[in-house]
Design an enzyme around this catalytic site. Structure first.
Site, PDB file in Angstrom:
ATOM      1  N   GLY A  25       0.790  -1.219   0.000  1.00 15.61           N
ATOM      2  CA  GLY A  25       0.000   0.000   0.000  1.00 15.61           C
ATOM      3  C   GLY A  25       0.822   1.268   0.000  1.00 15.61           C
ATOM      4  O   GLY A  25       0.313   2.339  -0.360  1.00 15.61           O
ATOM      5  N   ARG A  26       2.071   1.175   0.405  1.00 17.12           N
ATOM      6  CA  ARG A  26       2.956   2.345   0.360  1.00 17.12           C
ATOM      7  C   ARG A  26       4.401   1.915   0.110  1.00 17.12           C
ATOM      8  O   ARG A  26       5.338   2.661   0.402  1.00 17.12           O
ATOM      9  CB  ARG A  26       2.875   3.119   1.665  1.00 17.12           C
ATOM     10  CG  ARG A  26       3.165   2.268   2.879  1.00 17.12           C
ATOM     11  CD  ARG A  26       3.106   3.072   4.130  1.00 17.12           C
ATOM     12  NE  ARG A  26       3.170   2.184   5.281  1.00 17.12           N
ATOM     13  CZ  ARG A  26       3.285   2.593   6.514  1.00 17.12           C
ATOM     14  NH1 ARG A  26       3.370   3.869   6.757  1.00 17.12           N
ATOM     15  NH2 ARG A  26       3.319   1.735   7.509  1.00 17.12           N
TER      16      ARG A  26
ATOM     17  N   GLY B  10      -0.493   6.412   1.397  1.00 15.69           N
ATOM     18  CA  GLY B  10       0.726   5.823   0.852  1.00 15.69           C
ATOM     19  C   GLY B  10       2.006   6.412   1.415  1.00 15.69           C
ATOM     20  O   GLY B  10       3.095   6.112   0.925  1.00 15.69           O
TER      21      GLY B  10
ATOM     22  N   ASP C 239       0.542 -11.351   6.763  1.00 13.16           N
ATOM     23  CA  ASP C 239       1.107 -10.507   5.712  1.00 13.16           C
ATOM     24  C   ASP C 239       2.407  -9.856   6.160  1.00 13.16           C
ATOM     25  O   ASP C 239       3.101  -9.244   5.343  1.00 13.16           O
ATOM     26  CB  ASP C 239       0.106  -9.443   5.269  1.00 13.16           C
ATOM     27  CG  ASP C 239      -0.406  -8.600   6.426  1.00 13.16           C
ATOM     28  OD1 ASP C 239      -1.152  -9.145   7.256  1.00 13.16           O
ATOM     29  OD2 ASP C 239      -0.074  -7.399   6.500  1.00 13.16           O
TER      30      ASP C 239
ATOM     31  N   ARG D 264       5.907 -12.596   1.126  1.00 13.40           N
ATOM     32  CA  ARG D 264       5.283 -12.855   2.421  1.00 13.40           C
ATOM     33  C   ARG D 264       4.360 -14.071   2.358  1.00 13.40           C
ATOM     34  O   ARG D 264       3.945 -14.492   1.272  1.00 13.40           O
ATOM     35  CB  ARG D 264       4.445 -11.632   2.838  1.00 13.40           C
ATOM     36  CG  ARG D 264       5.231 -10.321   2.809  1.00 13.40           C
ATOM     37  CD  ARG D 264       4.323  -9.155   2.451  1.00 13.40           C
ATOM     38  NE  ARG D 264       5.103  -7.928   2.279  1.00 13.40           N
ATOM     39  CZ  ARG D 264       5.342  -7.069   3.258  1.00 13.40           C
ATOM     40  NH1 ARG D 264       4.860  -7.297   4.459  1.00 13.40           N
ATOM     41  NH2 ARG D 264       6.072  -5.988   3.041  1.00 13.40           N
TER      42      ARG D 264
END
EC number: 2.7.7.-
Length: 489
Positions: free
Chosen positions: A89-90, A123, A249, A180
């Site tokens: 996400g970032r 982000g 994750d 992951r």
């Protein structure tokens, strides 16, 4: 023109289902906050690295990126609840390089803007958490614990809104792979068996090549991931490290420590310590980490049900406890300076020690460091440094334990001077205590970054007594409140 030796991402050889092409979002007037010269040397980077062009590239401000950056998709169990779509996400993978040892390394920018997986977030990363990750990933490397690394940290005065208004930062992270458990879960829960096999083949090809010759390469892959994960978590326990948010994750397929958010090292020993103030139920407490890792591995193993027979999967999952306990006992024997293994006595000796330390406000790191000064002689007084680690006085339970420990040392003819040397090579004098990180962050907010580099240099050699860093070996100041960190970063 930047001087970064970036190659096309190895990860990009996977099908486009695994990632999206993305573009970093520029910061306003970025500046250097920190640069890791040790890691730069390992990566064969130019000595004149901190150029304007490199700063622009690592802060998201370059006019063009080649190779094209990518962000990967994954899912995961967060606090035990499955979230079907997460992803970078970032975090943006900008390319790979080959280090001085000939190993391929991925370069990732954390905080460089939104991706398709940002889920309404901005982000961005803030300076506070980026400093913590920069320092802790290098501290873990110094301790010999598998981890992602931190090469550079760029800042900007751009505002980022969390619990309060903070400033932005972009961290350059380095690792052989950022894969992951959640990458497998994403394709498992969407019924994409072909992609699971493709991802498993990719891992075997590049990171676990010795699995190719096994009767079932996928079972062999799972076994090695299990063993690496168990070894890493046992190492966490042995140095008092709390990850804080062990979602699937956040579990590395290479057994690395990854995603430094609400982490913390134990100051006073407390098996129930929770370092994440969002973890109100204590799911990721210090003493729960081995059990959570076992649960997470079972979640990963379930993704292989089309590649590995069910009975084999069950055996691999059930074998976690023995694998973890074996490696944990090995690490704890070294911490205690023991040279001979006695599994039953080792287990009770270690358990009884921690029972004696519980609720005694005993500094975890300094206790084990100063235990090396204990003699083998029954009844001899405690070394002053060791006695001082007990803030509430030495409990009778520990005195009883000490007699048993000394008996064990005499039984294996331990030589005190030699044992002290061995123990000091295993028990660190320096760890990244939360109060030290907070001091560096406070200075950085005022534009002073020297303490970040000072801490990094010290933590690169945590077992060596370093006179110039004597103050960094001290426990938190008397009366200071424990730091409990949130997930916000």
């Amino acid at each position: 023109m930047h001087t970064l030796p970036l190659l096309t991402q190895q990860f990009a050889e996977l099908s486009p289902f695994f990632y999206s092409r993305v573009s970093p979002e520029p910061l306003t007037a970025p500046y250097w906050v920190a640069f890791n010269t040790d890691l730069a040397a390992e990566l064969n980077l130019d000595t004149d690295f901190q150029t304007t062009a490199n700063l622009a590239y690592l802060s998201g401000n370059a006019p063009q990126y080649a190779p094209a950056p990518i962000a990967s998709v994954y899912s995961g169990h967060q606090f035990g609840v499955y979230t079907p779509r997460l992803g970078d996400g970032r975090a943006i993978l900008i390319g790979d390089s080959v280090d001085a040892a000939g190993q391929r390394q991925e370069w990732q920018l954390k905080g460089a803007g939104k991706t398709p997986y940002s889920r309404f977030a901005d982000g961005r990363a803030v300076l506070r958490s980026s400093i913590r990750e920069y320092l802790c990933s290098e501290a873990m490397h110094g301790l010999g614990i598998p981890t992602t690394r931190a090469l550079a940290l760029c800042g900007s005065d751009d505002p980022v809104y969390r619990e309060t208004v903070e400033t932005a930062a972009v961290l350059t992270r380095i690792a052989p792979s950022f894969l992951r458990f959640g990458h497998f879960e994403y394709f498992y829960y969407t019924g994409r068996e072909a992609e699971i096999q493709q991802l498993a083949d990719y891992l075997i090809r590049h990171y676990y090549p010795d699995c190719r010759d096994a009767d079932n390469p996928y079972a062999a892959l799972l076994e090695q991931i299990r063993n690496r994960t168990a070894d890493t978590v046992a190492a966490w326990q042995s140095v008092g490290f709390c990850h804080g948010v062990m979602n699937t994750d956040n579990m590395s397929a290479l057994g690395l420590t990854i995603d430094y958010g609400p982490f913390g090292f134990l100051d006073d020993y407390d098996r129930r310590h929770v370092c994440n103030h969002s973890d109100t139920q204590g799911r990721y407490a210090y003493n729960a980490q081995p059990y959570v890792a076992h649960w997470n591995f079972a979640a990963l193993a379930s993704c292989f049900d089309a590649l590995v027979p069910h009975d084999t999967l069950e055996q691999l999952i059930d074998g976690w406890t023995e694998v973890f306990q074996t490696t944990y006992l090995e690490k704890m024997r070294r911490k205690l300076g023991l040279q001979q293994a006695d599994k039953r006595d080792d287990e009770s000796l270690i358990a009884d020690l921690f029972a004696a330390l519980q609720d005694q406000k005993t500094d975890f790191t300094l206790f084990f460091r100063n235990l090396s000064e204990v003699s083998n002689t029954h009844g001899e007084p405690l070394p002053p440094k060791l006695e001082q680690t007990f803030k509430n006085g030495v409990p009778p339970a520990f005195i009883r334990w000490l007699g048993r420990y000394r008996q064990r040392l005499r039984a294996e003819s331990s030589v005190p001077a030699e044992r002290a040397i061995r123990m000091n090579l295993t028990n660190p004098l320096y760890i990244l205590r939360n109060y030290l990180a907070e001091q560096a962050i406070a200075q950085a907010r005022n534009g002073v970054y020297r303490e970040i580099e000072r801490l990094r240099r010290c933590l690169a050699r945590p077992f060596d007594e370093q006179a110039e860093f004597a103050d960094l070996a001290e426990p938190p100041p008397e009366g200071s409140m424990p730091v409990c960190v949130s997930c916000s970063s």
